[in-house]
Write a protein that holds these residues in place. Structure first.
Motif, PDB file in Angstrom:
ATOM      1  N   LEU A   1     -14.983  43.026  -7.277  1.00 57.88           N
ATOM      2  CA  LEU A   1     -14.233  43.233  -6.037  1.00 57.88           C
ATOM      3  C   LEU A   1     -14.488  42.112  -5.037  1.00 57.88           C
ATOM      4  N   GLN A   2     -15.725  41.615  -4.966  1.00 53.41           N
ATOM      5  CA  GLN A   2     -16.012  40.501  -4.065  1.00 53.41           C
ATOM      6  C   GLN A   2     -15.284  39.235  -4.517  1.00 53.41           C
ATOM      7  N   THR A   3     -15.182  39.037  -5.826  1.00 50.08           N
ATOM      8  CA  THR A   3     -14.461  37.874  -6.340  1.00 50.08           C
ATOM      9  C   THR A   3     -12.982  37.956  -5.981  1.00 50.08           C
ATOM     10  N   VAL A   4     -12.380  39.117  -6.175  1.00 50.01           N
ATOM     11  CA  VAL A   4     -10.972  39.301  -5.805  1.00 50.01           C
ATOM     12  C   VAL A   4     -10.780  39.031  -4.319  1.00 50.01           C
ATOM     13  N   GLU A   5     -11.667  39.599  -3.512  1.00 50.40           N
ATOM     14  CA  GLU A   5     -11.526  39.472  -2.066  1.00 50.40           C
ATOM     15  C   GLU A   5     -11.718  38.040  -1.578  1.00 50.40           C
ATOM     16  N   HIS A   6     -12.826  37.427  -1.945  1.00 49.43           N
ATOM     17  CA  HIS A   6     -13.176  36.138  -1.346  1.00 49.43           C
ATOM     18  C   HIS A   6     -12.530  34.939  -2.042  1.00 49.43           C
ATOM     19  N   VAL A   7     -12.314  35.029  -3.352  1.00 47.95           N
ATOM     20  CA  VAL A   7     -11.737  33.890  -4.080  1.00 47.95           C
ATOM     21  C   VAL A   7     -10.213  33.918  -4.046  1.00 47.95           C
ATOM     22  N   PHE A   8      -9.629  35.098  -4.290  1.00 48.26           N
ATOM     23  CA  PHE A   8      -8.185  35.161  -4.466  1.00 48.26           C
ATOM     24  C   PHE A   8      -7.411  35.669  -3.250  1.00 48.26           C
ATOM     25  N   GLN A   9      -8.050  36.433  -2.386  1.00 49.18           N
ATOM     26  CA  GLN A   9      -7.318  36.986  -1.244  1.00 49.18           C
ATOM     27  C   GLN A   9      -7.639  36.276   0.069  1.00 49.18           C
ATOM     28  N   ARG A  10      -8.911  36.112   0.370  1.00 51.56           N
ATOM     29  CA  ARG A  10      -9.294  35.526   1.656  1.00 51.56           C
ATOM     30  C   ARG A  10      -9.535  34.026   1.586  1.00 51.56           C
ATOM     31  N   HIS A  11      -9.677  33.476   0.386  1.00 53.29           N
ATOM     32  CA  HIS A  11      -9.931  32.033   0.201  1.00 53.29           C
ATOM     33  C   HIS A  11     -11.103  31.581   1.074  1.00 53.29           C
ATOM     34  N   SER A  12     -12.181  32.362   1.021  1.00 56.07           N
ATOM     35  CA  SER A  12     -13.306  32.148   1.927  1.00 56.07           C
ATOM     36  C   SER A  12     -13.970  30.795   1.770  1.00 56.07           C
ATOM     37  N   LEU A  13     -14.122  30.313   0.527  1.00 51.81           N
ATOM     38  CA  LEU A  13     -14.834  29.050   0.306  1.00 51.81           C
ATOM     39  C   LEU A  13     -14.083  27.861   0.902  1.00 51.81           C
ATOM     40  N   PRO A  14     -12.795  27.631   0.557  1.00 52.23           N
ATOM     41  CA  PRO A  14     -12.108  26.483   1.143  1.00 52.23           C
ATOM     42  C   PRO A  14     -11.898  26.593   2.651  1.00 52.23           C
ATOM     43  N   LYS A  15     -11.920  27.815   3.199  1.00 51.93           N
ATOM     44  CA  LYS A  15     -11.756  28.004   4.639  1.00 51.93           C
ATOM     45  C   LYS A  15     -13.070  27.849   5.395  1.00 51.93           C
ATOM     46  N   GLY A  16     -14.166  27.669   4.664  1.00 47.67           N
ATOM     47  CA  GLY A  16     -15.463  27.548   5.322  1.00 47.67           C
ATOM     48  C   GLY A  16     -16.007  28.867   5.818  1.00 47.67           C
ATOM     49  N   GLU A  17     -15.562  29.980   5.220  1.00 43.96           N
ATOM     50  CA  GLU A  17     -15.974  31.306   5.662  1.00 43.96           C
ATOM     51  C   GLU A  17     -16.834  32.035   4.627  1.00 43.96           C
ATOM     52  N   PHE A  18     -17.191  31.365   3.553  1.00 42.02           N
ATOM     53  CA  PHE A  18     -17.956  31.997   2.479  1.00 42.02           C
ATOM     54  C   PHE A  18     -19.405  32.148   2.928  1.00 42.02           C
ATOM     55  N   VAL A  19     -19.956  33.343   2.765  1.00 44.81           N
ATOM     56  CA  VAL A  19     -21.301  33.646   3.243  1.00 44.81           C
ATOM     57  C   VAL A  19     -22.189  34.049   2.073  1.00 44.81           C
ATOM     58  N   HIS A  20     -23.420  33.547   2.108  1.00 50.48           N
ATOM     59  CA  HIS A  20     -24.428  33.935   1.100  1.00 50.48           C
ATOM     60  C   HIS A  20     -25.661  34.439   1.819  1.00 50.48           C
ATOM     61  N   ARG A  21     -26.040  35.677   1.539  1.00 48.81           N
ATOM     62  CA  ARG A  21     -27.197  36.310   2.159  1.00 48.81           C
ATOM     63  C   ARG A  21     -27.153  36.209   3.686  1.00 48.81           C
ATOM     64  N   GLY A  22     -25.937  36.384   4.230  1.00 48.40           N
ATOM     65  CA  GLY A  22     -25.766  36.404   5.674  1.00 48.40           C
ATOM     66  C   GLY A  22     -25.592  35.049   6.327  1.00 48.40           C
ATOM     67  N   GLU A  23     -25.658  33.967   5.548  1.00 48.83           N
ATOM     68  CA  GLU A  23     -25.516  32.628   6.122  1.00 48.83           C
ATOM     69  C   GLU A  23     -24.271  31.937   5.576  1.00 48.83           C
ATOM     70  N   ARG A  24     -23.501  31.320   6.467  1.00 47.91           N
ATOM     71  CA  ARG A  24     -22.286  30.625   6.054  1.00 47.91           C
ATOM     72  C   ARG A  24     -22.639  29.409   5.219  1.00 47.91           C
ATOM     73  N   ILE A  25     -21.888  29.203   4.152  1.00 51.87           N
ATOM     74  CA  ILE A  25     -22.136  28.071   3.249  1.00 51.87           C
ATOM     75  C   ILE A  25     -21.425  26.833   3.777  1.00 51.87           C
ATOM     76  N   ASP A  26     -22.178  25.776   3.987  1.00 52.00           N
ATOM     77  CA  ASP A  26     -21.634  24.509   4.467  1.00 52.00           C
ATOM     78  C   ASP A  26     -21.432  23.572   3.275  1.00 52.00           C
ATOM     79  N   LEU A  27     -20.174  23.324   2.917  1.00 55.46           N
ATOM     80  CA  LEU A  27     -19.893  22.450   1.783  1.00 55.46           C
ATOM     81  C   LEU A  27     -20.280  20.999   2.075  1.00 55.46           C
ATOM     82  N   GLY A  28     -20.522  20.694   3.340  1.00 62.59           N
ATOM     83  CA  GLY A  28     -21.026  19.369   3.689  1.00 62.59           C
ATOM     84  C   GLY A  28     -22.436  19.148   3.189  1.00 62.59           C
TER      85      GLY A  28
END
Length: 414
Positions: free
Chosen positions: A306-333
């Protein structure tokens, strides 16, 4: 009810497959008159195809006993080097590898198939590297007391595996795990983790599914997340160690993929039938081997799915800079020195052209000379990592990229 209904159907088909197999042997038995009639071989072939299609399947073995490297046949050693509840880390090597041979971690998809689906990928890369692979567990076989497993846990597993292998490890993520592997690389890079990957290769991965959406992406976008939770999530029945765990059953994933290309699958089975009628057992065996692997499926935890469906396919969290791991936003930089290679198939109907390439643009702090893109012409999703085009055209690109950025390990990995 969904899982119980499937188990009942599976039991019925298993019995029917056994009888069909017996019938096929009788009809093709040269000591019986049926084998000499025109109808006998045809009926035997039809029953054989049905028996193969309906037979139950468990977890396949990798079965890689030898590889040819440097013109010599080398014996392969397989070992479990790290055990976790939801997946083991396996290592494959052979005596023909040099002491400074690169170490490659293949991150297998947790998407309904076992890691053995990448047997061809592993065997080809084993010619020149010590290969590790994530051997994900079937969620229905993991007892509830082992806890949950979600995207955060997946990323944590990858970090732990890389720490075990050691500095200078190269990573190859095939399809779905491109997202968590990319995230793990960014997390480790931002912290200057000594075991961050030397290179990360992503093949047919849904980094940004807004690029060239496929039918898979459309299905995920057409329904709210609650629909998936209510319609495709089931509870493991009492017959399995994971009884009571909520899962996305592998048989549903398989049904979805089969339905996407139903015509081609039917033609493949018809082709197998014709080969059997004509006595071409070798061609029929090749089709059987593919479907033995393709139809061997496992469950994934509901949390991860369900998290994969939500964040990868629906919300596009990673390319939008909104992907969070253990409460911290992931900085692709945070990816500043891990060399990135994005590989896509021209005819990929799972991850469209541009979805994986997006990873190169998103790594804004990585120098261009440490980025590479390769489009495999006339190659579909499965052909990216298996088959003759993978072995002869795509694997050499990956090997060259690894060689360019390989550093001899400070100490041998265990």
């Amino acid at each position: 009810m969904l899982y119980n209904a499937y188990e009942l159907q599976r039991a019925m088909l298993s019995s029917a497959a056994a009888w069909a197999s017996v019938g096929a042997e009788l009809l093709s038995n040269p000591s019986l008159p049926f084998g000499y009639s025109g109808v006998g071989p045809v009926m035997a072939s039809a029953l054989d195809v049905f028996a193969h299609a309906a037979a139950p399947r468990g977890k396949p073995a990798f079965g890689i006993e030898t590889v040819t490297a440097g013109g010599k046949v080398q014996p392969v050693t397989e070992a479990i080097v790290m055990h976790r509840a939801f997946g083991n880390l396996l290592r494959f090597e052979h005596p023909g590898l040099s002491a400074d041979a690169p170490r490659l971690l293949i991150v297998a998809p947790m998407s309904g198939h076992y890691a053995t689906l990448l047997r061809g990928t592993l065997a080809r890369m084993l010619e020149s590297a010590v290969v590790y692979i994530t051997d994900w567990a079937d969620a229905k076989m993991v007892p509830p007391e082992a806890g949950r497993f979600d995207l955060d846990d997946y990323i944590d597993y990858l970090v732990a595996f890389l720490e075990h292998i050691g500095p200078g490890t190269h990573v190859l993520a095939v399809c779905q795990p491109s997202v968590p592997a990319y995230a793990a690389t960014a997390i480790m890079g931002a912290k200057d983790h000594p075991c961050r990957p030397a290179t990360l290769t992503m093949m047919g991965g849904p980094i940004d599914t807004r690029e060239a959406p496929t039918s898979v992406n459309d299905v995920a976008m057409q329904q709210p997340l609650s629909w998936f939770e209510q319609n495709v999530i089931a509870t493991v029945p009492m017959t399995y160690p994971g009884a009571g765990r909520r899962v996305y059953p592998g048989f549903l994933q398989l049904a979805g993929f089969m339905a996407m290309n139903l015509g081609s699958h039917m033609m493949s089975h018809y082709g197998m039938f014709k080969h059997l009628v004509e006595g071409d057992g070798e061609s029929a065996a090749a089709t059987k081997a593919f479907y033995d692997e393709y139809r061997s499926v496992c469950d994934m935890t509901a949390d991860f799915y369900l998290q994969t469906v939500e964040h990868v396919f629906q919300r596009h969290s990673l390319p939008k800079g909104e992907f969070v791991h253990r409460g911290e936003r992931i900085d692709l930089g945070g990816i500043r020195d891990t060399a990135l290679l994005a590989i896509e198939g021209e005819k990929d109907d799972i991850s469209g052209i541009g979805q994986t390439r997006a990873a190169l643009h998103l790594a804004g702090q990585l120098p261009d000379q440490r980025k590479k893109y390769y489009l495999a012409e006339e190659v579909g999703h499965y052909g990216i990592f298996n088959g003759s085009k993978w072995r002869t055209r795509i694997a050499p690109v990956l090997e060259d990229w690894i060689a360019q950025h390989n550093k001899a390990p400070a100490q041998a990995a265990s």
